[in-house]
Design an enzyme around this catalytic site. Structure first.
Site, PDB file in Angstrom:
ATOM      1  N   ASN A 123       0.954  -1.331  -0.050  1.00  0.00           N
ATOM      2  CA  ASN A 123       0.088   0.018  -0.112  1.00  0.00           C
ATOM      3  C   ASN A 123       0.919   1.186  -0.148  1.00  0.00           C
ATOM      4  OD1 ASN A 123       1.020   0.207   2.525  1.00  0.00           O
ATOM      5  ND2 ASN A 123      -0.989  -0.064   3.704  1.00  0.00           N
TER       6      ASN A 123
ATOM      7  N   LYS B 233       6.166  -1.306  11.693  1.00  0.00           N
ATOM      8  CA  LYS B 233       7.309  -1.769  12.406  1.00  0.00           C
ATOM      9  C   LYS B 233       7.983  -0.648  13.231  1.00  0.00           C
ATOM     10  CE  LYS B 233      11.007  -0.393   9.002  1.00  0.00           C
ATOM     11  NZ  LYS B 233      12.109  -0.522   8.387  1.00  0.00           N
TER      12      LYS B 233
ATOM     13  N   SER C 122      10.164 -11.267  14.133  1.00  0.00           N
ATOM     14  CA  SER C 122      11.206 -10.557  14.712  1.00  0.00           C
ATOM     15  C   SER C 122      11.786 -11.036  15.976  1.00  0.00           C
ATOM     16  CB  SER C 122      10.757  -9.164  14.975  1.00  0.00           C
ATOM     17  OG  SER C 122      11.557  -8.318  15.862  1.00  0.00           O
TER      18      SER C 122
ATOM     19  N   TYR D 263       4.309  -3.418  19.191  1.00  0.00           N
ATOM     20  CA  TYR D 263       4.668  -4.001  17.975  1.00  0.00           C
ATOM     21  C   TYR D 263       5.046  -5.673  18.131  1.00  0.00           C
ATOM     22  CZ  TYR D 263       8.334  -5.257  14.552  1.00  0.00           C
ATOM     23  OH  TYR D 263       8.867  -5.827  13.532  1.00  0.00           O
TER      24      TYR D 263
ATOM     25  N   LYS E 108       3.674  -9.354  16.715  1.00  0.00           N
ATOM     26  CA  LYS E 108       4.382 -10.450  16.098  1.00  0.00           C
ATOM     27  C   LYS E 108       4.233 -11.693  16.746  1.00  0.00           C
ATOM     28  CE  LYS E 108       6.428  -8.206  12.734  1.00  0.00           C
ATOM     29  NZ  LYS E 108       6.131  -8.327  11.415  1.00  0.00           N
TER      30      LYS E 108
ATOM     31  N   ASN F  43      18.774  -8.022  13.206  1.00  0.00           N
ATOM     32  CA  ASN F  43      18.864  -6.744  12.898  1.00  0.00           C
ATOM     33  C   ASN F  43      19.390  -6.542  11.499  1.00  0.00           C
ATOM     34  OD1 ASN F  43      19.062  -6.778  15.771  1.00  0.00           O
ATOM     35  ND2 ASN F  43      18.972  -4.455  15.504  1.00  0.00           N
TER      36      ASN F  43
ATOM     37  N   PRO G  88      14.260   3.743  26.417  1.00  0.00           N
ATOM     38  CA  PRO G  88      13.489   2.592  27.090  1.00  0.00           C
ATOM     39  C   PRO G  88      13.315   1.585  26.363  1.00  0.00           C
ATOM     40  CG  PRO G  88      12.565   4.834  27.339  1.00  0.00           C
ATOM     41  CD  PRO G  88      13.807   4.948  26.052  1.00  0.00           C
ATOM     42  N   GLY G  89      12.826   0.352  26.765  1.00  0.00           N
ATOM     43  CA  GLY G  89      12.692  -0.902  26.177  1.00  0.00           C
ATOM     44  C   GLY G  89      13.720  -1.574  25.580  1.00  0.00           C
ATOM     45  N   ASP G  90      15.042  -0.882  25.320  1.00  0.00           N
ATOM     46  CA  ASP G  90      16.367  -1.828  24.905  1.00  0.00           C
ATOM     47  C   ASP G  90      16.732  -2.739  25.668  1.00  0.00           C
ATOM     48  OD1 ASP G  90      16.223  -0.383  22.519  1.00  0.00           O
ATOM     49  OD2 ASP G  90      17.874   0.831  22.604  1.00  0.00           O
TER      50      ASP G  90
HETATM   51  P1  NAD Z   1       9.316  -1.462   5.564  1.00  0.00           P
HETATM   52  O1  NAD Z   1       8.538  -0.527   6.204  1.00  0.00           O
HETATM   53  O2  NAD Z   1      10.233  -0.980   4.808  1.00  0.00           O
HETATM   54  O3  NAD Z   1       8.269  -2.434   4.605  1.00  0.00           O
HETATM   55  C1  NAD Z   1       6.978  -2.780   4.979  1.00  0.00           C
HETATM   56  C2  NAD Z   1       6.172  -2.513   3.665  1.00  0.00           C
HETATM   57  O4  NAD Z   1       4.784  -2.961   4.069  1.00  0.00           O
HETATM   58  C3  NAD Z   1       6.153  -1.184   3.344  1.00  0.00           C
HETATM   59  O5  NAD Z   1       6.523  -1.192   1.926  1.00  0.00           O
HETATM   60  C4  NAD Z   1       4.822  -0.852   3.292  1.00  0.00           C
HETATM   61  O6  NAD Z   1       4.440   0.334   2.416  1.00  0.00           O
HETATM   62  C5  NAD Z   1       4.075  -2.136   3.355  1.00  0.00           C
HETATM   63  N1  NAD Z   1       2.759  -2.127   4.159  1.00  0.00           N
HETATM   64  C6  NAD Z   1       2.587  -1.728   5.519  1.00  0.00           C
HETATM   65  N2  NAD Z   1       1.289  -1.955   5.736  1.00  0.00           N
HETATM   66  C7  NAD Z   1       0.705  -2.454   4.782  1.00  0.00           C
HETATM   67  C8  NAD Z   1      -0.729  -2.916   4.323  1.00  0.00           C
HETATM   68  N3  NAD Z   1      -1.575  -2.840   5.522  1.00  0.00           N
HETATM   69  N4  NAD Z   1      -0.877  -3.351   3.370  1.00  0.00           N
HETATM   70  C9  NAD Z   1      -0.069  -3.346   2.357  1.00  0.00           C
HETATM   71  N5  NAD Z   1       1.452  -3.063   2.368  1.00  0.00           N
HETATM   72  C10 NAD Z   1       1.560  -2.634   3.693  1.00  0.00           C
HETATM   73  O7  NAD Z   1       9.915  -2.588   6.488  1.00  0.00           O
HETATM   74  P2  NAD Z   1      10.892  -3.509   6.498  1.00  0.00           P
HETATM   75  O8  NAD Z   1      12.254  -3.264   7.137  1.00  0.00           O
HETATM   76  O9  NAD Z   1      11.160  -4.078   5.213  1.00  0.00           O
HETATM   77  O10 NAD Z   1      10.201  -4.901   7.326  1.00  0.00           O
HETATM   78  C11 NAD Z   1       9.347  -6.036   6.505  1.00  0.00           C
HETATM   79  C12 NAD Z   1       8.900  -6.686   7.692  1.00  0.00           C
HETATM   80  O11 NAD Z   1       9.855  -7.474   8.552  1.00  0.00           O
HETATM   81  C13 NAD Z   1       7.990  -6.036   8.652  1.00  0.00           C
HETATM   82  O12 NAD Z   1       6.710  -6.996   8.903  1.00  0.00           O
HETATM   83  C14 NAD Z   1       8.616  -5.923   9.895  1.00  0.00           C
HETATM   84  O13 NAD Z   1       8.048  -6.007  11.038  1.00  0.00           O
HETATM   85  C15 NAD Z   1       9.573  -7.046   9.841  1.00  0.00           C
HETATM   86  N6  NAD Z   1      10.662  -6.933  10.587  1.00  0.00           N
HETATM   87  C16 NAD Z   1      11.591  -5.992  10.276  1.00  0.00           C
HETATM   88  C17 NAD Z   1      12.763  -5.735  10.778  1.00  0.00           C
HETATM   89  C18 NAD Z   1      13.895  -4.583  10.719  1.00  0.00           C
HETATM   90  O14 NAD Z   1      14.442  -4.044  11.687  1.00  0.00           O
HETATM   91  N7  NAD Z   1      13.752  -3.731   9.535  1.00  0.00           N
HETATM   92  C19 NAD Z   1      13.122  -6.744  11.865  1.00  0.00           C
HETATM   93  C20 NAD Z   1      12.196  -7.790  12.189  1.00  0.00           C
HETATM   94  C21 NAD Z   1      11.073  -7.838  11.565  1.00  0.00           C
HETATM   95  N1  UFG Z   2      20.996   2.899  18.789  1.00  0.00           N
HETATM   96  C1  UFG Z   2      21.553   4.084  19.278  1.00  0.00           C
HETATM   97  N2  UFG Z   2      21.380   5.319  18.533  1.00  0.00           N
HETATM   98  C2  UFG Z   2      20.299   5.378  17.633  1.00  0.00           C
HETATM   99  C3  UFG Z   2      19.718   4.148  17.297  1.00  0.00           C
HETATM  100  C4  UFG Z   2      19.985   2.825  17.630  1.00  0.00           C
HETATM  101  O1  UFG Z   2      22.381   4.027  20.199  1.00  0.00           O
HETATM  102  O2  UFG Z   2      20.072   6.549  17.090  1.00  0.00           O
HETATM  103  C5  UFG Z   2      21.321   1.557  19.520  1.00  0.00           C
HETATM  104  C6  UFG Z   2      20.106   0.937  20.252  1.00  0.00           C
HETATM  105  O3  UFG Z   2      20.075   1.204  21.567  1.00  0.00           O
HETATM  106  C7  UFG Z   2      20.761  -0.513  20.030  1.00  0.00           C
HETATM  107  C8  UFG Z   2      21.228  -0.733  18.889  1.00  0.00           C
HETATM  108  O4  UFG Z   2      21.658   0.665  18.647  1.00  0.00           O
HETATM  109  O5  UFG Z   2      21.592  -0.845  21.071  1.00  0.00           O
HETATM  110  C9  UFG Z   2      20.308  -1.253  17.483  1.00  0.00           C
HETATM  111  O6  UFG Z   2      19.022  -0.370  17.654  1.00  0.00           O
HETATM  112  P1  UFG Z   2      18.253  -0.507  16.446  1.00  0.00           P
HETATM  113  O7  UFG Z   2      16.811   0.658  16.866  1.00  0.00           O
HETATM  114  O8  UFG Z   2      18.756  -0.414  15.004  1.00  0.00           O
HETATM  115  O9  UFG Z   2      17.460  -1.951  16.572  1.00  0.00           O
HETATM  116  P2  UFG Z   2      16.726  -2.678  17.576  1.00  0.00           P
HETATM  117  O10 UFG Z   2      17.478  -3.856  18.043  1.00  0.00           O
HETATM  118  O11 UFG Z   2      16.410  -1.916  18.773  1.00  0.00           O
HETATM  119  O12 UFG Z   2      15.453  -3.221  16.887  1.00  0.00           O
HETATM  120  C10 UFG Z   2      15.373  -3.688  15.617  1.00  0.00           C
HETATM  121  C11 UFG Z   2      14.194  -3.459  14.957  1.00  0.00           C
HETATM  122  C12 UFG Z   2      13.225  -4.002  15.682  1.00  0.00           C
HETATM  123  C13 UFG Z   2      13.106  -5.421  15.617  1.00  0.00           C
HETATM  124  C14 UFG Z   2      14.429  -5.593  16.432  1.00  0.00           C
HETATM  125  C15 UFG Z   2      14.749  -7.150  16.794  1.00  0.00           C
HETATM  126  O13 UFG Z   2      13.989  -2.017  15.106  1.00  0.00           O
HETATM  127  O14 UFG Z   2      11.744  -3.958  14.926  1.00  0.00           O
HETATM  128  O15 UFG Z   2      15.486  -5.167  15.774  1.00  0.00           O
HETATM  129  O16 UFG Z   2      14.656  -7.846  15.378  1.00  0.00           O
HETATM  130  F1  UFG Z   2      12.257  -5.959  16.607  1.00  0.00           F
END
Ligand code: NAD
Ligand code: UFG
Length: 332
Positions: free
Chosen positions: A31, A83, A123, A147, A151, A177, A291-293
């Site tokens: 979308n 996400k 994730s 979030y 999942k 990651n 928070p949450g990390d």
């Molecule tokens: P992204 O936002 O780049 O890609 C997600 C895509 O889904 C986007 O293009 C968005 O437009 C589309 N989308 C969102 N809601 C929609 C809907 N209702 N209908 C149709 N399309 C929709 O994110 P990404 O990093 O490529 O992540 C892809 C998937 O992997 C997500 O489900 C995310 O939760 C999961 N994931 C990502 C990470 C990460 O760090 N990037 C880590 C773990 C899991």
């Molecule tokens: N960090 C910083 N500064 C920033 C951003 C991140 O110090 O500006 C640190 C965070 O504290 C962490 C590490 O860099 O220690 C990685 O942070 P990210 O935000 O890149 O990644 P996270 O591990 O927090 O989370 C990611 C995705 C989540 C997913 C998770 C596990 O964002 O969606 O990995 O897959 F759930």
């Protein structure tokens, strides 16, 4: 034909590139809420042909039915969803709707079309603050954000679904990651607004778009006090999806798999690697924890290696080089 929901996004576009490379047909549903047609155009340039694309929502039942019929879809890689952890805390309903209700609609459409093979983007966030590292797939799950809970909810639904009908073939892939970009420089991550994640933020600091990186916490119980994560090159991750589809073709199972490298990198180590790859300085300041990390999170990758025959092969330097190349292209 493989339906890739969210295929215009960061990870989805790399999966599509990999599917094209290995000669698999796919169709994208997205979308564009967090991506753009530019990404689809670039993907087409990369694969050298037109890519079937539907601009629409995974919650749109009529559209789903049309896509399944029109394209004779036999399996689905489901990435579409929201996400951002922070956004999910502020607006959980959007997350329940997109991530959970969206998946329910998709599963119902799959059942109507008798398409029962699904690879789902889960994730490592489902592990919460796991007690032991590396974390195995059998560790207890305990998501700490809305979030993460979406999942987990979807994973539980998928487990129930497989129990109700073992004809379903399901791979729940727990990404660690994802970082880096395609080495062509044609596709990569394009976050809207201020990036939440380390890698895109680092790229913007190195390029001068932002003045300094804020390191969230310097007092974790880790070797240098900063958070440790398992960064996996997005192309390795994409290859893992093809391996998962191949596995499901031979095995009617519901499998849970970590996709990571098995080793951890601290924020300071990542800053140093990015500075080296970009030959730019990366100013940073150490601030309070976010928070949450969690302090440390890295994968036990034994199961993925064993059952998929897949391992990540690209290292941190390549991840940073590829992310930097993409940053330069993106900035134009
Ligand atoms: P992204 O936002 O780049 O890609 C997600 C895509 O889904 C986007 O293009 C968005 O437009 C589309 N989308 C969102 N809601 C929609 C809907 N209702 N209908 C149709 N399309 C929709 O994110 P990404 O990093 O490529 O992540 C892809 C998937 O992997 C997500 O489900 C995310 O939760 C999961 N994931 C990502 C990470 C990460 O760090 N990037 C880590 C773990 C899991
Ligand atoms: N960090 C910083 N500064 C920033 C951003 C991140 O110090 O500006 C640190 C965070 O504290 C962490 C590490 O860099 O220690 C990685 O942070 P990210 O935000 O890149 O990644 P996270 O591990 O927090 O989370 C990611 C995705 C989540 C997913 C998770 C596990 O964002 O969606 O990995 O897959 F759930």
């Amino acid at each position: 034909m493989i339906l890739v929901t969210g295929g215009a996004g960061y990870i989805g576009s790399h999966i599509c590139a990999e599917l094209a490379r290995v000669g698999r047909d796919f169709v994208i549903l997205d979308n564009l809420s967090n991506s753009s047609m530019d990404a689809v155009d670039r993907l087409q340039q990369l694969v050298g042909r037109a890519v079937p694309f539907h601009a629409g929502d995974v919650r749109d039942t009529a559209l789903l039915d049309r896509i399944f019929t029109e394209h004779a879809v036999s399996s689905v890689i489901h990435l579409a969803g929201l996400k951002s952890v922070a956004e999910s805390v502020a607006n959980p309903i959007d997350y329940f709707d997109n991530n959970v209700a969206g998946t329910v609609r998709l599963l119902a459409a799959m059942r109507r079309a008798d398409c029962k093979t699904l690879v789902f983007s889960s994730s490592a966030t489902v592990y919460g603050a796991a007690a032991t590292m590396p974390v195995t797939e059998d560790a207890p799950c305990m998501a700490v954000s809305p979030y993460g809970r979406t999942k987990l909810m979807v994973e539980e639904m998928l487990s129930d679904l497989h129990a109700s009908d073992p004809a379903w073939r399901i791979a729940r892939l727990r990404y660690f990651n994802p970082a880096g970009a395609h080495e062509s420089g044609l596709i990569g991550e394009s976050p809207r607004g201020t990036p939440n994640n380390l890698m895109p933020y680092l790229a913007q600091v190195a390029s001068g778009e932002r003045s300094a990186l804020t390191v969230f916490g310097g007092d974790y119980p880790t070797p240098d006090g900063t958070g440790v994560r398992d960064y996996i090159h997005v192309v390795d991750l994409a290859e893992g999806h093809v391996a998962a589809l191949d596995f499901l073709a031979d095995n009617p199972q519901d499998v849970v798999l970590n996709l990571g490298t098995g080793s951890g990198t601290s924020v300071l180590e990542m800053i140093a690697a990015f500075a080296k790859a970009s030959a730019r300085s990366v100013p940073f300041e150490i601030a309070a924890r976010r928070p949450g990390d969690v302090a440390t999170c890295f994968a036990d990758v034994g199961r993925a290696r064993r059952i998929l025959g897949w391992t990540a092969t690209r290292d941190l330097d390549q991840m940073c080089r590829d992310a930097w190349r993409w940053q330069l292209v993106r900035k134009g």
